[in-house]
Design an enzyme around this catalytic site. Structure first.
Site, mmCIF file in Angstrom:
data_model
loop_
_atom_site.group_PDB
_atom_site.id
_atom_site.type_symbol
_atom_site.label_atom_id
_atom_site.label_comp_id
_atom_site.label_asym_id
_atom_site.label_seq_id
_atom_site.Cartn_x
_atom_site.Cartn_y
_atom_site.Cartn_z
ATOM 1 N N SER A 66 0.813 -1.229 0.000
ATOM 2 C CA SER A 66 0.000 0.000 0.000
ATOM 3 C C SER A 66 0.837 1.265 0.000
ATOM 4 O O SER A 66 0.303 2.371 -0.062
ATOM 5 C CB SER A 66 -0.924 0.009 1.229
ATOM 6 O OG SER A 66 -1.825 -1.065 1.183
ATOM 7 N N ARG A 113 -2.216 -8.491 24.504
ATOM 8 C CA ARG A 113 -3.259 -8.314 25.524
ATOM 9 C C ARG A 113 -3.027 -9.156 26.790
ATOM 10 O O ARG A 113 -3.252 -8.683 27.895
ATOM 11 C CB ARG A 113 -4.624 -8.669 24.929
ATOM 12 C CG ARG A 113 -5.120 -7.693 23.880
ATOM 13 C CD ARG A 113 -6.437 -8.135 23.295
ATOM 14 N NE ARG A 113 -6.843 -7.259 22.188
ATOM 15 C CZ ARG A 113 -7.661 -7.649 21.210
ATOM 16 N NH1 ARG A 113 -8.158 -8.890 21.201
ATOM 17 N NH2 ARG A 113 -7.995 -6.833 20.239
ATOM 18 N N CYS A 136 -12.939 -6.019 20.733
ATOM 19 C CA CYS A 136 -14.159 -5.207 20.646
ATOM 20 C C CYS A 136 -15.276 -5.779 21.527
ATOM 21 O O CYS A 136 -15.909 -5.062 22.310
ATOM 22 C CB CYS A 136 -14.628 -5.081 19.212
ATOM 23 S SG CYS A 136 -14.398 -6.555 18.227
ATOM 24 N N ARG A 189 -21.150 -15.239 14.495
ATOM 25 C CA ARG A 189 -21.078 -14.220 13.466
ATOM 26 C C ARG A 189 -22.407 -14.122 12.737
ATOM 27 O O ARG A 189 -22.961 -15.139 12.304
ATOM 28 C CB ARG A 189 -19.977 -14.556 12.454
ATOM 29 C CG ARG A 189 -19.665 -13.434 11.484
ATOM 30 C CD ARG A 189 -18.903 -12.317 12.110
ATOM 31 N NE ARG A 189 -17.575 -12.766 12.570
ATOM 32 C CZ ARG A 189 -16.758 -12.011 13.279
ATOM 33 N NH1 ARG A 189 -17.140 -10.811 13.648
ATOM 34 N NH2 ARG A 189 -15.573 -12.458 13.655
ATOM 35 N N HIS A 222 -21.577 -5.071 17.355
ATOM 36 C CA HIS A 222 -21.707 -6.367 18.029
ATOM 37 C C HIS A 222 -22.814 -6.290 19.079
ATOM 38 O O HIS A 222 -22.957 -5.265 19.756
ATOM 39 C CB HIS A 222 -20.403 -6.743 18.723
ATOM 40 C CG HIS A 222 -19.272 -7.084 17.807
ATOM 41 N ND1 HIS A 222 -19.414 -7.317 16.453
ATOM 42 C CD2 HIS A 222 -17.947 -7.225 18.078
ATOM 43 C CE1 HIS A 222 -18.238 -7.587 15.929
ATOM 44 N NE2 HIS A 222 -17.316 -7.544 16.884
HETATM 45 C C1 2RA Z 1 -14.055 -9.999 15.373
HETATM 46 N N1 2RA Z 1 -13.431 -9.135 17.553
HETATM 47 O O1 2RA Z 1 -15.150 -9.460 15.543
HETATM 48 C C2 2RA Z 1 -12.920 -9.753 16.339
HETATM 49 C C3 2RA Z 1 -11.816 -8.972 15.712
HETATM 50 N N2 2RA Z 1 -12.202 -7.679 15.337
HETATM 51 O O2 2RA Z 1 -13.793 -10.748 14.419
#
Ligand code: 2RA
Length: 329
Positions: free
Chosen positions: A38, A97, A126, A227, A234
């Protein structure tokens, strides 16, 4: 103040630039940093055109602070190089972390741990940030024994490849897959990779990072991370068992008085948090607050937050703001 945004071409990097502008972060020089492929790319920011530079050039330019969202491998290799050059790194990857020598910071909860000696600071995952933003005041007042959390995570957490996969599926065209299965009209119980214990890394981040940030390894945490095809943030369904009993009205009042938390909780008028509302905002939205009558001292609630903002970019920049305000950089 020389600032480097490392991973400037990614989804979190783009949001970092947006938040830096919105919050008028005090920099005198800005470096946009990305991988070699990039380098040279032009990015417009605050009516100025910036050329993306490579990591080695960025280190040589000795930024005061580097805001990283470039993946764990890049962070493991380059964060120490920036730190050796005197830069304070705030990293969004999971690389540092759980390192016992590194701090894992949500400013509203534990920024007071930070010192000038902290040259690599970890930004939590997150889904952890929105959880602990809600749990921290409750743990302080009632003592948390156990947490059961189920997440409903936006495809933006995976990145541009996942957003493109959903776009292709909606358009009915074949394309590169970010997931092992279609995401349109689906829910995939598989965020990140599986560990030996049958949990995914994403689920174990919720366990380990929550205990570290709340500084209490006695808190039992179990998680399932899923997901789903949303883009605004989220969502999390959380069941909490406290050491002590509580009054739901007091819980609601305590959360509504917590900086960075907004209570959206009136089922009489269908008011509760949703990703379509949280999208683009920095608050952590909490609703569906109700006693769990199936066991003593237990509560259910629902948490939604924009995973690219408070879940990543905004929390990172709030850490940088804290460092500046307390003369730690
Ligand atoms: C996700 N928290 O949502 C993880 C990485 N951003 O896939």
């Amino acid at each position: 103040m020389k600032v480097a945004v490392v991973g400037a071409t990614g989804m979190v990097g783009e949001v970092m630039l947006k938040v830096l502008e919105e919050r008028n972060f005090p920099f005198t020089e800005l470096m946009l940093v990305a991988s070699e492929r990039s380098v040279g790319k032009e990015i417009k920011f605050k009516n100025k055109t910036y050329k993306v530079i490579g990591l080695a050039d960025a280190v040589a330019n000795k930024p005061d602070v580097a805001l990283f969202s470039a993946g764990g491998d890049t962070s493991l290799e380059w964060a120490p190089k920036f730190a050796e050059a005197g830069t304070t790194v705030i990293d969004n990857s999971s690389a540092w972390r759980m390192d016992t020598t590194k701090k894992l910071i949500v400013p509203e909860i534990n920024a007071d741990q930070l010192t000038k000696a902290d040259k690599i600071i970890a930004n939590p995952n997150c889904s952890t940030i929105q959880l602990v933003m809600t749990l921290a005041p409750l743990h302080k007042k009632y003592g948390i024994k156990r947490i059961i959390v189920s997440t409903y995570q936006s495809i933006t957490g995976t990145g541009l490849k996942a957003v493109k996969q959903l776009e292709n599926e909606l358009a009915g065209v074949k394309g590169e897959m970010a997931y092992p299965y279609p995401i349109h009209k689906n829910a995939i119980p598989h965020c990140d990779v599986f560990e030996e214990n049958g949990y995914t890394k994403e689920e174990m981040k919720l366990v380990r990072e929550t205990q570290k940030i709340l500084d209490d390894r006695s808190i039992a945490v179990t998680a399932t991370a899923v997901r789903i095809p949303t883009e605004g943030g989220h969502s999390e369904s959380v069941n909490i068992e406290f050491e002590n009993d509580f009054d739901v009205t007091d819980i609601r009042k305590l959360l509504s008085q917590t900086p960075g938390v907004v209570v959206q909780d009136n089922t009489d008028v269908n008011t509760y948090p949703m990703p379509i509302y949280a999208n683009g905002k920095d608050d952590v939205f909490v609703g569906r607050i109700r006693r769990d009558g199936s066991q003593p001292n237990s509560l259910n609630l629902w948490i939604v937050s924009d995973n690219l903002r408070k879940g990543a970019a905004t929390n990172t920049i709030q850490i940088a703001e804290y460092l500046v305000a307390h003369n730690l950089i």
